[in-house]
Design a protein around this motif. Structure first.
Motif, mmCIF file in Angstrom:
data_model
loop_
_atom_site.group_PDB
_atom_site.id
_atom_site.type_symbol
_atom_site.label_atom_id
_atom_site.label_comp_id
_atom_site.label_asym_id
_atom_site.label_seq_id
_atom_site.Cartn_x
_atom_site.Cartn_y
_atom_site.Cartn_z
ATOM 1 N N TRP A 100 0.858 -0.986 0.026
ATOM 2 C CA TRP A 100 -0.085 0.045 -0.041
ATOM 3 C C TRP A 100 0.883 1.191 -0.146
ATOM 4 N N ILE A 101 1.941 1.194 0.564
ATOM 5 C CA ILE A 101 3.058 2.664 0.532
ATOM 6 C C ILE A 101 3.416 2.718 -0.664
ATOM 7 N N PHE A 102 3.785 1.652 -1.470
ATOM 8 C CA PHE A 102 4.164 2.101 -2.898
ATOM 9 C C PHE A 102 2.944 2.370 -4.048
ATOM 10 N N MET A 103 1.722 1.768 -3.573
ATOM 11 C CA MET A 103 0.660 2.247 -4.233
ATOM 12 C C MET A 103 0.089 3.506 -4.182
ATOM 13 N N LEU A 104 0.212 3.972 -2.900
ATOM 14 C CA LEU A 104 0.055 5.453 -2.500
ATOM 15 C C LEU A 104 0.934 6.421 -2.932
ATOM 16 N N VAL A 105 2.488 6.077 -3.195
ATOM 17 C CA VAL A 105 3.430 6.642 -3.628
ATOM 18 C C VAL A 105 3.235 6.979 -5.298
ATOM 19 N N TRP A 106 2.776 5.967 -5.709
ATOM 20 C CA TRP A 106 2.638 6.121 -7.461
ATOM 21 C C TRP A 106 1.449 6.724 -7.738
ATOM 22 N N LEU A 107 0.395 6.583 -6.805
ATOM 23 C CA LEU A 107 -0.845 7.074 -7.139
ATOM 24 C C LEU A 107 -0.591 8.801 -6.973
#
Length: 125
Positions: A100-107
């Motif tokens: 989820w942290i990478f998902m949030l960063v790329w979002l």
């Protein structure tokens, strides 16, 4: 939009910019999923398939961009479609990332890039 900004005195028609947007979106999907670790056989097969897709997409982009400098072909529509498709692809495909942290960063990167590009282009017009 880049076509209007780069060449304001010329009229451009065609769908090749939209096709480059699809290439950019697929490139964003491959980019976002390249760092995912394979846990099952199906995921490993998907990883191998993405490598093949990356070669095909990059090859297609190289061919289209090489043909963009032929007279009467709008290079800026191709480049603008590619960049816009990549930015919007970051937004759309960031939800496929497991962590989820990478998902949030790329979002956030995708939304920020898309807003910056489109607002900059609209301000220029």
């Amino acid at each position: 939009i880049l076509s209007v900004c780069a060449m304001p005195d010329q009229i451009s028609v065609g769908s090749s910019g939209a096709v480059m947007g699809l290439f950019g979106g697929k490139l964003a999907e491959i980019f976002l999923l390249c760092c995912e670790k394979s846990k099952t056989v199906e995921e490993y097969a998907g990883e191998q398939s993405r490598k093949d897709q990356a070669c095909a997409v990059i090859g297609g982009i190289v061919v289209v961009m090489a043909m963009s400098f032929i007279p009467y072909v709008d290079w800026s529509a191709h480049l603008g479609g590619l960049v816009a498709g990549f930015g919007i692809g970051l937004v759309c495909f960031s939800f496929k990332i497991r962590m989820w942290i990478f998902m949030l960063v790329w979002l956030i990167v995708g939304v920020g890039t898309t807003i910056a590009l489109f607002s900059g282009a609209l301000a220029y017009m």
